[in-house]
Structure formats: C-alpha cells, structure tokens
Design a protein around this motif. Structure first.
Motif, PDB file in Angstrom:
ATOM      1  N   MET A 130     -14.236  43.853 -26.555  1.00 28.12           N
ATOM      2  CA  MET A 130     -14.733  44.482 -25.357  1.00 28.12           C
ATOM      3  C   MET A 130     -14.784  45.986 -25.582  1.00 28.12           C
ATOM      4  O   MET A 130     -14.127  46.513 -26.461  1.00 28.12           O
ATOM      5  N   LYS A 131     -15.582  46.665 -24.769  1.00 28.45           N
ATOM      6  CA  LYS A 131     -15.752  48.103 -24.926  1.00 28.45           C
ATOM      7  C   LYS A 131     -14.938  48.847 -23.873  1.00 28.45           C
ATOM      8  O   LYS A 131     -14.970  48.513 -22.692  1.00 28.45           O
ATOM      9  N   VAL A 132     -14.190  49.843 -24.334  1.00 30.28           N
ATOM     10  CA  VAL A 132     -13.443  50.735 -23.446  1.00 30.28           C
ATOM     11  C   VAL A 132     -13.684  52.163 -23.927  1.00 30.28           C
ATOM     12  O   VAL A 132     -14.155  52.385 -25.038  1.00 30.28           O
ATOM     13  N   THR A 133     -13.344  53.106 -23.082  1.00 33.35           N
ATOM     14  CA  THR A 133     -13.437  54.514 -23.462  1.00 33.35           C
ATOM     15  C   THR A 133     -12.020  55.061 -23.518  1.00 33.35           C
ATOM     16  O   THR A 133     -11.278  54.961 -22.541  1.00 33.35           O
ATOM     17  N   GLY A 179      -7.720  41.541 -23.959  1.00 34.97           N
ATOM     18  CA  GLY A 179      -6.289  41.474 -23.687  1.00 34.97           C
ATOM     19  C   GLY A 179      -5.481  42.638 -24.228  1.00 34.97           C
ATOM     20  O   GLY A 179      -4.258  42.653 -24.114  1.00 34.97           O
ATOM     21  N   THR A 180      -6.141  43.626 -24.816  1.00 38.46           N
ATOM     22  CA  THR A 180      -5.428  44.808 -25.319  1.00 38.46           C
ATOM     23  C   THR A 180      -4.713  45.494 -24.167  1.00 38.46           C
ATOM     24  O   THR A 180      -5.289  45.717 -23.107  1.00 38.46           O
ATOM     25  N   THR A 181      -3.445  45.824 -24.383  1.00 42.20           N
ATOM     26  CA  THR A 181      -2.665  46.491 -23.338  1.00 42.20           C
ATOM     27  C   THR A 181      -2.730  48.001 -23.506  1.00 42.20           C
ATOM     28  O   THR A 181      -3.118  48.514 -24.567  1.00 42.20           O
ATOM     29  N   VAL A 182      -2.309  48.695 -22.467  1.00 42.80           N
ATOM     30  CA  VAL A 182      -2.228  50.151 -22.535  1.00 42.80           C
ATOM     31  C   VAL A 182      -1.319  50.547 -23.693  1.00 42.80           C
ATOM     32  O   VAL A 182      -1.645  51.447 -24.474  1.00 42.80           O
ATOM     33  N   ALA A 183      -0.182  49.884 -23.839  1.00 47.72           N
ATOM     34  CA  ALA A 183       0.760  50.214 -24.916  1.00 47.72           C
ATOM     35  C   ALA A 183       0.105  50.085 -26.288  1.00 47.72           C
ATOM     36  O   ALA A 183       0.269  50.954 -27.152  1.00 47.72           O
ATOM     37  N   GLN A 184      -0.647  49.018 -26.499  1.00 48.56           N
ATOM     38  CA  GLN A 184      -1.311  48.822 -27.785  1.00 48.56           C
ATOM     39  C   GLN A 184      -2.348  49.906 -28.035  1.00 48.56           C
ATOM     40  O   GLN A 184      -2.453  50.426 -29.148  1.00 48.56           O
TER      41      GLN A 184
END
Length: 66
Positions: free
Chosen positions: A1-4, A15-20
């Motif tokens: 998925m795409k995030v900035t 499912g990537t967490t903020v911590a990761q």
C-alpha cells in the motif's frame, strides 16, 4: 500500500504499524514523535496503530544543539 512518510511517497506492506515505519527512518528510541494524518500518536500506541493506504506519517526527532 502507498503511504507518505515525511513528505515522501513510500510503498509499505499491508498492516505496517507506526512503530515499524518509524524504525525505517531512525534507530533512536528517545526524542521521537509521530503523527498520522495530523494526529499525534502516543508512543505506547505505536505498536498497535496500523497505517492505512493513503495515510500521512510525520516522524519528528528532537535535536540538541547550542
């Protein structure tokens, strides 16, 4: 998925967490703050806060100087 993350588009696994995500930017364990879509995420919630497609994550680190 795409995030900035800090203004840069990135592809991360579902499912990537903020911590990761934070760990991809810095190994620092103190003096780091994170906000998702302009909302500060408490450090204690980083492991349980998953990023969603299109989310914006800002990671800030404190810098000491004189």
């Amino acid at each position: 998925m795409k995030v900035t993350i800090n203004g840069a588009a990135r592809e991360v696994p579902e499912g990537t967490t903020v911590a990761q995500a934070v760990r991809t930017l810095t190994e620092q364990t103190t003096g780091v703050a994170a906000a998702v879509n302009d909302e500060v995420v408490r450090r204690g919630a980083w492991e349980s806060t998953a990023l969603g497609d299109g989310d914006r994550l800002e990671v800030l680190t404190a810098v000491q100087g004189g």
